[in-house]
Scaffold this motif. Structure first.
Motif, PDB file in Angstrom:
ATOM      1  N   LEU A 636       0.833  -1.202   0.000  1.00  0.00           N
ATOM      2  CA  LEU A 636       0.000   0.000   0.000  1.00  0.00           C
ATOM      3  C   LEU A 636       0.868   1.253   0.000  1.00  0.00           C
ATOM      4  O   LEU A 636       0.614   2.214  -0.760  1.00  0.00           O
ATOM      5  N   GLU A 637       1.891   1.262   0.845  1.00  0.00           N
ATOM      6  CA  GLU A 637       2.794   2.408   0.892  1.00  0.00           C
ATOM      7  C   GLU A 637       3.503   2.603  -0.449  1.00  0.00           C
ATOM      8  O   GLU A 637       3.689   3.737  -0.915  1.00  0.00           O
ATOM      9  N   LYS A 638       3.924   1.508  -1.064  1.00  0.00           N
ATOM     10  CA  LYS A 638       4.610   1.592  -2.350  1.00  0.00           C
ATOM     11  C   LYS A 638       3.696   2.183  -3.425  1.00  0.00           C
ATOM     12  O   LYS A 638       4.113   3.051  -4.210  1.00  0.00           O
ATOM     13  N   CYS A 639       2.466   1.706  -3.455  1.00  0.00           N
ATOM     14  CA  CYS A 639       1.508   2.214  -4.446  1.00  0.00           C
ATOM     15  C   CYS A 639       1.210   3.690  -4.207  1.00  0.00           C
ATOM     16  O   CYS A 639       1.135   4.489  -5.153  1.00  0.00           O
ATOM     17  N   LEU A 640       1.050   4.078  -2.946  1.00  0.00           N
ATOM     18  CA  LEU A 640       0.760   5.471  -2.615  1.00  0.00           C
ATOM     19  C   LEU A 640       1.927   6.371  -3.022  1.00  0.00           C
ATOM     20  O   LEU A 640       1.740   7.461  -3.585  1.00  0.00           O
ATOM     21  N   LYS A 641       3.138   5.910  -2.749  1.00  0.00           N
ATOM     22  CA  LYS A 641       4.314   6.704  -3.106  1.00  0.00           C
ATOM     23  C   LYS A 641       4.422   6.879  -4.620  1.00  0.00           C
ATOM     24  O   LYS A 641       4.691   7.995  -5.114  1.00  0.00           O
TER      25      LYS A 641
END
Length: 784
Positions: A636-641
């Motif tokens: 999720l963090e990777k996609c958001l970034k």
């Protein structure tokens, strides 16, 4: 001159003198004088060392003549006449007189001493007689002492013999008593056997329990003394009697329990009187109170059995009594319990049925525990003794609830059931009453496990159908219009309505994911919830990304990016309170190598039956276990970034794209000039100053600067308006706008550097008219 007197005869040396000397010597040795006494004797000896003349030997008259010597003397001690007169005329007369006088004196002295010797001799003889008598007396005393010693020795020997005989007698008495006490255990066999086989003997007899106790003592004694003759035979006979007695107890307990059950059933039929059920008050009074009264006679026997339960035989009979008791109690109450639970099932919904059924079972279990404690006070602590009774009763509720649980699809209702079972029943009622309700714990845990299983299945189904495979409606993808309508409604709504509208503005899979996880977090075990949460977050993130692509096609790419950023931020924020790890390890069986092995076998490169090599059948058909770890939160963090970076670059390009193109062209020209492979004509063209290039004339530069300024004034406010619409948190917008601002400023800095190096001041001020960096920063800050 008279002749000299003959010397006195020597003193007789008698035994008395020797004994006296010996006595004195012995006396001196046994009673020595002290130094003070010896000094006194020496002083006395000095005083009386010079003996004075006796009083009767006084000189009366002494005369001397000038021409001759005349001596006149008178001594009363000379002779019997008492005087001697002499007239001494010449020396011869004097010598004669002196010789006579000396002879007389010697005669007188010897006579005195002789008389003294005679006296001493007489006394010595007397002492000899006395000493002889003393010797005789001492001999008699010594003989008497020897006789006394002999008598004492004989007396002591007699006393010792008597003492030994008394000790031996006491030992024999004790031995006889010990022998009698040991034989008593063996002699009791006949007495106990005759009593137990008597026709009048039964468990209710007052002599039964004392005989049973004596029998146990005999068995214990014989068991502990296997060295005695025929102890094995007696032990077998004693155990036979014990088995008979315990069999009588079992029969008695069964008879009394059956009698009490018969009385209770008759009372129930009488109280029912044609009714279909028995009232609860009557039920308690009849089934518990009357049963306790009817079976009170068993309590003394059961207490005796419990007191001896440490022994194997009594532990077995006690377990048998527990079983008989539970059978009779189950026979009495199972119909009523089944009827009550059936009534609850007909009238009430699943949640109320669970609550009412558990409360009723708690009441029944508590009453049964109290009744069991009345009959078996020492065994009541072991809740497993009541299992044959409590387990079938609680199974009625389980059998009633399970079909309803299997067909239940409502997650909210299943979560409510978990709360009822875990908090109300197990947490409050069971824990508060402790051991009394421990018998219900296994069944309630079983029901709770079924609810968990059903809830987990429904949650997975919900995640699959409502989140992963969600088909959005047109209104779900109507962005940003949906947010604009929500903003209008929000300005007019109250605080309660405002909180409700927040969830309406979310994409439905996101709202369903958060709602589902919030309900499951307090209902499922951490390990199960972790797996579901990871799956739900992963599916929700994928569903949001799909919707973002559709919104980008319907509205604009920027709307799709902001939609994705908005919902990923909400998802990250909402799952933060769940204190779990979203890292899940997936294990898969990989058979991809199987085809390659089979091909090698078919080609003859490997043998199917070669078990010693790596291509054996076992190794060929064994799958590989592949492990992969998936952290939904990190994904999720990777996609958001990545989405934020795309948005930042898109806005940057939207505003300063002309400047970026200009800088890129200038860089290309300079790279071309530095290369020697170009033709002379091309190098001459490129070698001209930058402002003479077609794309870099002052007018062209002024045009691109104007486009950028227009974009900053027109496009950037629209972007900020959309950001405010999608991202309500000012700090979030600031964090997202900061790199955009940095990129815009950096582009202007690069262009400023090119202008300062390639264009004159007049061209920069009159034609290009580029804004300063400080003014640009102030302008950008005003948009926040």
């Amino acid at each position: 001159m008279a002749s000299k007197a003959s010397p006195p005869p020597p003193l007789p040396k008698s035994g008395a003198i020797s004994k006296g000397y010996n006595f004195a010597s012995t006396w001196e040795q046994n009673a020595p004088l002290s130094e003070q006494q010896q000094a006194a004797i020496v002083s006395l000896s000095h005083v009386f060392s010079e003996r004075p003349f006796p009083a009767n030997l006084m000189q009366e008259n002494v005369s001397s003549l000038e021409n001759g010597l005349v001596a006149m003397t008178k001594d009363s001690n000379f002779g019997k006449e008492g005087s001697v007169d002499a007239a001494l005329v010449n020396t011869n007369q004097f010598y004669k007189w002196f010789t006579d006088l000396e002879s007389a004196m010697k005669s007188e002295t010897e006579e005195k001493y002789q008389q003294y010797v005679i006296t001493l001799t007489e006394r010595i003889q007397t002492c000899d007689g006395i000493l002889q008598q003393v010797d005789d007396t001492l001999d008699l005393f010594n003989e008497l002492q020897l006789q006394h010693q002999a008598v004492s020795t004989k007396t002591k020997t007699l006393h010792d013999a008597c003492d030994r005989m008394l000790i031996e007698k006491q030992r024999f008495i004790e031995f006889a008593e010990a022998l009698r006490s040991k034989l008593n255990y063996f002699d009791e066999l006949e007495n106990i056997a005759s009593n137990f086989h008597a026709p009048s003997m039964n468990v209710g007899n007052e002599n039964f329990l004392p005989l049973l106790k004596r029998l146990d003592e005999c068995i214990s004694y014989v068991e502990s003394n296997p060295q005695y003759a025929e102890s094995g035979v007696y032990l077998v006979k004693f155990r036979q009697l014990q088995s008979r007695a315990l069999g009588m107890i079992r029969s008695h307990v069964l008879t009394v329990l059956k009698g009490a059950s018969a009385q209770i059933q008759a009372a129930i039929r009488a109280n029912a009187s044609g009714k279909s059920t028995v009232a609860e008050g009557v039920e308690t009074s009849v089934i518990y109170v009357r049963f306790k009264a009817a079976a009170t006679e068993l309590k003394p026997v059961l207490e005796e059995i419990e007191s001896r339960s440490s022994r194997k035989e009594y532990a077995q009979i006690l377990a048998e009594c527990h079983r008989l008791y539970c059978e009779q109690r189950l026979f009495l109450v199972k119909g009523i319990v089944h009827q009550r639970i059936s009534e609850f099932a007909k009238k009430e919904a699943l949640t109320s049925l669970t609550r009412s059924g558990c409360a009723y079972l708690v009441q029944v279990c508590q009453l049964e525990y109290q009744l069991f404690d009345h009959f078996f006070p020492s065994s009541a602590e072991d809740v497993s003794s009541l299992s044959p009774l409590i387990d079938p009763l609680s199974t009625y509720l389980y059998d009633t609830l399970r079909p309803k649980l299997i067909h239940e699809t409502n997650i909210d209702l299943l979560c409510e059931l978990v709360d009822i079972l875990k908090v109300e029943v197990l947490g409050e009622q069971i824990s508060r009453r402790g051991e009394r309700l421990a018998g219900l714990h296994p069944t309630l845990q079983r029901i709770l496990a079924d609810v968990h299983e059903r809830l987990t299945f429904r949650a997975r189904t919900h995640i699959r159908d409502e989140i992963a495979n969600y088909i959005p409606l047109n209104e779900d993808l109507d962005y940003p219009a949906k947010l604009e309508r929500s903003a209008e409604i929000k300005s007019e709504a109250t605080s309660v309505e405002e909180n409700t509208d927040v969830y309406k503005a979310w994409y439905p899979p996101l709202e369903k994911t958060i709602s589902c996880l919030s309900k499951l977090y307090r209902c499922l075990e951490p390990a199960v919830f972790t797996g579901l949460a990871q799956e739900a977050v992963e599916m929700c993130s994928g569903s949001i990304q799909k919707a973002s692509k559709q919104i980008a096609k319907r509205s604009s790419p920027m709307d799709g990016q902001l939609f994705l950023i908005k919902h990923l931020l909400i998802l990250r924020e909402q799952i933060a309170p769940f204190d779990i790890e979203f890292l899940v390890t997936h294990k898969e069986l990989d058979f991809s190598h199987l085809l390659d092995h089979l091909r090698r076998i078919l080609r003859g490169q490997a043998s199917l039956f070669d078990w010693s090599r790596s291509t054996s059948l076992a190794r060929t058909l064994s799958p590989r276990v592949l492990e992969s770890q998936m952290d939904a939160k990190k994904e999720l963090e990777k996609c958001l970034k990545a989405t934020c970076e795309e948005f930042i670059m898109a806005v940057t390009k939207l505003v300063v794209d002309p400047m970026l193109s200009f800088v890129t062209k200038v860089t290309a020209v300079r790279v071309t000039l530095s290369s020697s492979s170009q033709s002379q004509q091309l190098q001459s063209v490129m070698a001209r100053p930058l402002k003479e290039q077609a794309f870099a004339t002052p007018d062209k530069v002024a045009e691109l600067i104007s486009k950028v300024a227009t974009a900053i004034k027109q496009e950037l406010p629209m972007v900020m308006t959309k950001m405010k619409l999608y991202l309500q948190n000012p700090s979030t917008r600031t964090v997202l706008f900061k790199p955009i601002k940095t990129n815009i400023v950096e582009a202007h800095v690069q262009v400023h550097a090119l202008l300062n190096g390639e264009y004159s001041l007049e061209e920069r001020q009159n034609i290009i008219k580029m804004v300063s960096i400080s003014d640009l920063q102030v302008q950008l800050d005003s948009y926040l």
